[in-house]
Design a protein around this motif. Structure first.
Motif, PDB file in Angstrom:
ATOM      1  N   MET A   1       0.816  -1.197   0.000  1.00 51.17           N
ATOM      2  CA  MET A   1       0.000   0.000   0.000  1.00 51.17           C
ATOM      3  C   MET A   1       0.860   1.262   0.000  1.00 51.17           C
ATOM      4  O   MET A   1       0.498   2.272  -0.594  1.00 51.17           O
ATOM      5  N   CYS A   2       2.009   1.218   0.676  1.00 50.38           N
ATOM      6  CA  CYS A   2       2.899   2.375   0.656  1.00 50.38           C
ATOM      7  C   CYS A   2       3.364   2.668  -0.762  1.00 50.38           C
ATOM      8  O   CYS A   2       3.385   3.828  -1.197  1.00 50.38           O
ATOM      9  N   ALA A   3       3.753   1.616  -1.499  1.00 48.81           N
ATOM     10  CA  ALA A   3       4.216   1.806  -2.865  1.00 48.81           C
ATOM     11  C   ALA A   3       3.095   2.339  -3.752  1.00 48.81           C
ATOM     12  O   ALA A   3       3.317   3.211  -4.602  1.00 48.81           O
ATOM     13  N   GLN A   4       1.876   1.863  -3.567  1.00 53.39           N
ATOM     14  CA  GLN A   4       0.754   2.347  -4.372  1.00 53.39           C
ATOM     15  C   GLN A   4       0.454   3.812  -4.058  1.00 53.39           C
ATOM     16  O   GLN A   4       0.121   4.586  -4.964  1.00 53.39           O
ATOM     17  N   THR A   5       0.592   4.185  -2.794  1.00 61.20           N
ATOM     18  CA  THR A   5       0.351   5.578  -2.420  1.00 61.20           C
ATOM     19  C   THR A   5       1.382   6.497  -3.060  1.00 61.20           C
ATOM     20  O   THR A   5       1.077   7.652  -3.392  1.00 61.20           O
ATOM     21  N   ALA A   6       2.599   5.994  -3.259  1.00 60.92           N
ATOM     22  CA  ALA A   6       3.673   6.807  -3.824  1.00 60.92           C
ATOM     23  C   ALA A   6       3.800   6.680  -5.336  1.00 60.92           C
ATOM     24  O   ALA A   6       4.557   7.434  -5.949  1.00 60.92           O
ATOM     25  N   SER A   7       3.077   5.767  -5.960  1.00 59.04           N
ATOM     26  CA  SER A   7       3.265   5.492  -7.389  1.00 59.04           C
ATOM     27  C   SER A   7       2.463   6.440  -8.264  1.00 59.04           C
ATOM     28  O   SER A   7       1.232   6.494  -8.160  1.00 59.04           O
ATOM     29  N   PRO A   8       3.110   7.173  -9.166  1.00 58.00           N
ATOM     30  CA  PRO A   8       2.367   8.064 -10.058  1.00 58.00           C
ATOM     31  C   PRO A   8       1.367   7.327 -10.941  1.00 58.00           C
ATOM     32  O   PRO A   8       0.306   7.878 -11.258  1.00 58.00           O
ATOM     33  N   VAL A   9       1.683   6.103 -11.335  1.00 59.42           N
ATOM     34  CA  VAL A   9       0.782   5.387 -12.234  1.00 59.42           C
ATOM     35  C   VAL A   9      -0.452   4.855 -11.523  1.00 59.42           C
ATOM     36  O   VAL A   9      -1.400   4.397 -12.180  1.00 59.42           O
ATOM     37  N   ALA A  10      -0.464   4.904 -10.168  1.00 61.85           N
ATOM     38  CA  ALA A  10      -1.649   4.482  -9.421  1.00 61.85           C
ATOM     39  C   ALA A  10      -2.607   5.644  -9.163  1.00 61.85           C
ATOM     40  O   ALA A  10      -3.669   5.451  -8.562  1.00 61.85           O
ATOM     41  N   LYS A  11      -2.263   6.832  -9.596  1.00 53.34           N
ATOM     42  CA  LYS A  11      -3.109   8.007  -9.362  1.00 53.34           C
ATOM     43  C   LYS A  11      -4.499   7.791  -9.940  1.00 53.34           C
ATOM     44  O   LYS A  11      -4.663   7.395 -11.098  1.00 53.34           O
TER      45      LYS A  11
END
Length: 319
Positions: A1-11
């Motif tokens: 979840m941390c990586a998804q929160t920081a990932s531009p492509v998950a915006k």
């Protein structure tokens, strides 16, 4: 979840998330169980991961040269049994074991999550974020001699101050086990989790927690002969299936967790009927939910003081 929160492509792909036990790697980089991969770690770059992948392939006999070397290596790896690949990968700690965690590739992740949290480069989502009070993912001391050796291994030049803050005489038997378990949890999990709460709360809504449930039904991966305390992801047992071996006190906590997690999923607010009030974490009110059985969960701002976070945060990454 941390990586998804920081990932531009998950915006824009999600609005709410729950991060449980996301901080566990060694604060000082002396990882002995898993390579650096958690919510506070400096993750490998694409170039570093590529070099690790080359070493991993070579160790399996998959080397090639020339214009289509990558294709040849990939084809070779596909012919290797999956079990062999997994066995060789191990825990990612040896030089030829490749990478097991996220990497900063410049597209999916442009920086490590904790750095993104510090800089505000995060997706506009609402999070529940927390850890268990006694999280450990590394070897724990059994004797006073092991306690001394492991503290020196993990904390190097900080060891003397760590010994002063965590003297064996202050801990109940088995003191070496409890003392080093406490140090690992404070430095690797509890304090980094609170620090990430603080960083994230500058930019998005965060509801923080520390699971203080020291009497959860034992999971398969814990040694039941040891005082494990509030061990890694012990709340998962209540969330993944109906509990059949829980006491009334534990079942009450389980009911609370299910109600708050599902309520948050519906509304973005974990305060729902039948549960205690859960305020968001802010700089002016850095309160987290201390999860406890028997309906005793409570908001508190004392966790950082109790876990020596003023000391540990001086050595956190991305400060």
């Amino acid at each position: 979840m941390c990586a998804q929160t920081a990932s531009p492509v998950a915006k824009g792909l999600f609005q709410k998330g729950i991060a449980m036990s996301g901080e566990y790697n060694s604060l000082r980089g002396v990882n002995t169980t898993w390579q650096a991969q958690d919510c506070k770690s400096r993750l490998p770059t694409l170039q570093e991961a590529g070099k690790a992948g080359e070493r991993f392939a070579a160790a399996l006999g998959c080397e090639a040269q020339g214009r289509d070397a990558d294709r040849q290596v990939a084809a070779c790896l596909r012919r290797i049994p999956a079990k062999t690949l997994l066995d060789k990968a191990g825990n990612g700690m040896a030089p030829d074991q490749g990478t097991l965690g996220p990497i900063v590739d410049g597209e999916i992740l442009t920086m490590s999550p904790a750095e993104a949290f510090e800089k505000g480069r995060v997706n506009k989502v609402t999070l529940i974020h927390g850890v268990d009070r006694d999280e450990t993912q590394m070897r724990v001391a059994e004797t006073p001699e092991e306690y001394e050796a492991l503290v020196k291994e993990q904390y190097g030049p900080l060891a003397r101050e760590v010994f002063e803050r965590y003297p064996l005489k202050r801990f109940p038997a088995p003191a070496p086990y409890v003392a080093f378990r406490t140090i690992l949890a404070d430095s690797n999990s509890v304090c980094p989790s609170l620090l990430n709460n603080e960083r994230l709360s500058r930019h998005i809504t965060v509801f923080g927690f520390v699971n203080a449930n020291a009497d959860a039904p034992p999971a398969s991966f814990v040694d039941q002969s040891k005082p494990n305390g509030a061990f890694h992801v012990n709340e998962n047992q209540f969330l993944q299936s109906a509990m059949t071996n829980a006491s009334a006190n534990q079942q009450t906590l389980g009911n609370q967790l299910v109600a708050q997690w599902t309520g948050f999923a519906r509304t973005g607010d974990p305060t729902v009927d039948g549960t205690p009030y859960w305020s968001k974490y802010t700089r002016s009110n850095p309160a987290v939910m201390s999860l406890a059985p028997a309906g005793d969960s409570v908001m508190t701002t004392e966790i950082a003081k109790q876990h020596n976070c003023g000391f540990w945060n001086r050595y956190a990454p991305f400060d």
